[in-house]
Write an enzyme that holds these catalytic residues in place. Structure first.
Site, mmCIF file in Angstrom:
data_model
loop_
_atom_site.group_PDB
_atom_site.id
_atom_site.type_symbol
_atom_site.label_atom_id
_atom_site.label_comp_id
_atom_site.label_asym_id
_atom_site.label_seq_id
_atom_site.Cartn_x
_atom_site.Cartn_y
_atom_site.Cartn_z
ATOM 1 N N CYS A 1 10.748 23.122 -5.946
ATOM 2 C CA CYS A 1 10.590 23.957 -4.747
ATOM 3 C C CYS A 1 10.215 23.160 -3.505
ATOM 4 O O CYS A 1 10.702 23.427 -2.410
ATOM 5 C CB CYS A 1 9.558 25.053 -4.996
ATOM 6 S SG CYS A 1 7.867 24.444 -5.265
ATOM 7 N N HIS B 1 3.709 26.437 -5.185
ATOM 8 C CA HIS B 1 5.080 26.853 -4.855
ATOM 9 C C HIS B 1 5.265 26.997 -3.346
ATOM 10 O O HIS B 1 4.560 27.780 -2.701
ATOM 11 C CB HIS B 1 5.408 28.170 -5.557
ATOM 12 C CG HIS B 1 6.857 28.532 -5.517
ATOM 13 N ND1 HIS B 1 7.835 27.715 -6.041
ATOM 14 C CD2 HIS B 1 7.508 29.603 -4.993
ATOM 15 C CE1 HIS B 1 9.021 28.281 -5.859
ATOM 16 N NE2 HIS B 1 8.848 29.421 -5.210
ATOM 17 N N ASP C 1 13.766 31.695 -0.776
ATOM 18 C CA ASP C 1 13.232 30.812 -1.814
ATOM 19 C C ASP C 1 14.384 30.250 -2.635
ATOM 20 O O ASP C 1 14.949 30.929 -3.487
ATOM 21 C CB ASP C 1 12.265 31.596 -2.712
ATOM 22 C CG ASP C 1 11.613 30.717 -3.779
ATOM 23 O OD1 ASP C 1 11.904 29.508 -3.812
ATOM 24 O OD2 ASP C 1 10.821 31.261 -4.576
#
EC number: 2.3.1.5
Length: 290
Positions: free
Chosen positions: A68, A107, A122
């Protein structure tokens, strides 16, 4: 670093001139179908760093993927350069085996505001929890997408993401009880606040996740890529291919166990990844579901 080279990497051929939701969605979908979510560097003797130039070189020029902090940092850079109103947020990932959210913010997310509406973008979660479209930041609204139904819920300024999946059909019954299969139909994914973050806020986490024996990422070699109708994943030696809505309210999940000599070939053929160093696959049981 330039946008043309990035778009060549993802195969995006549209016009990025309009900063609207349709363009954002198109750019985003090209990214998640070209750039894998993967942690293979940890398992082939490479160090993951968060310098943007390094991330760009790894993903765009070396045609690798990332986790991420790499995927969403690069996406944020692209969208910012195109004129979108972007900011980073930090999330705490839900651990189903502990039935609790992580205590460390690991994250990285991108928030994009278009015409006064906020969206979460995302591109760095992977497998079936990977959204396929930017999600409108509203509480309590079901947002159906190809992977399933996503929903945000806000409580006391904390936002929670959860996802409802379809039933699963597994042709190879040897894998019907695989620890990689999610048993719950509704699954918590992560929680976050709207406090703006910077990449600097993730320096410690980046080191911790690739070195700690307690980290999921040191216990499993992971590579996953979205396709036009589902996703592929290679966890250790286990290769899976999921087709969404293969029958009404049913996802098809196909499993195969690879031999050592098949891993490198599968990475090339199914994920378009060629590693510079020898990968040592690993898959400690539990901890992760697709």
């Amino acid at each position: 670093m330039n946008l043309e080279e990035y778009f060549a990497r993802t195969g995006y051929k549209g016009s990025p001139e309009k900063q609207d939701l349709e363009t954002l969605t198109d750019i985003f979908q090209h990214h998640i179908r070209a750039v894998p979510f993967e942690n293979l560097s940890i398992h082939c003797g490479e160090k993951i760093t968060l310098e943007l130039e390094h991330v760009y070189n790894k993903i765009v020029r070396r045609k690798r993927g990332g986790w991420c902090m790499e995927n969403n940092q690069l996406l944020g850079w692209v969208l910012n350069h195109l004129g979108y109103d972007t900011s980073f947020l930090g999330a705490y990932v839900f651990n189903p085996h502990q039935n609790a959210y992580a205590t460390i913010m690991t994250h990285l997310l991108v928030k994009v505001v278009i015409d006064g509406k906020a969206y979460i973008v995302d591109g760095g979660f992977g497998v079936s929890y990977q959204m396929w479209q930017p999600m409108e930041l509203v509480s309590g609204k079901d947002q159906p997408q190809a992977p399933g139904i996503f929903r945000f819920t806000e409580k006391n300024a904390t936002w929670y993401l959860e996802k409802m999946r379809r039933k699963q059909y597994i042709p190879n019954q040897n894998f019907s009880n695989s620890d990689l299969l999610e048993k719950k139909e509704c699954r918590k994914v992560y929680m976050f606040s709207l406090e703006p973050r910077t990449v600097e806020d993730f320096r410690f986490q980046c080191t911790y996740l690739q070195t700690s024996p307690d980290s999921l990422f040191t216990k499993k070699s992971i590579c996953t890529l979205q396709t036009t109708d589902g996703f592929r994943a290679l966890i250790g030696w286990t290769f899976t291919e999921t087709t969404y809505n293969y029958k009404e309210n049913m996802d098809l999940v196909e499993f195969v166990t690879l031999k050592d000599e098949e891993v490198e070939k599968t990475l090339k053929e199914k994920f378009n990844i060629t590693l510079d160093r020898k990968l040592v696959p690993i898959n400690v049981k539990g901890l992760y579901t697709i």
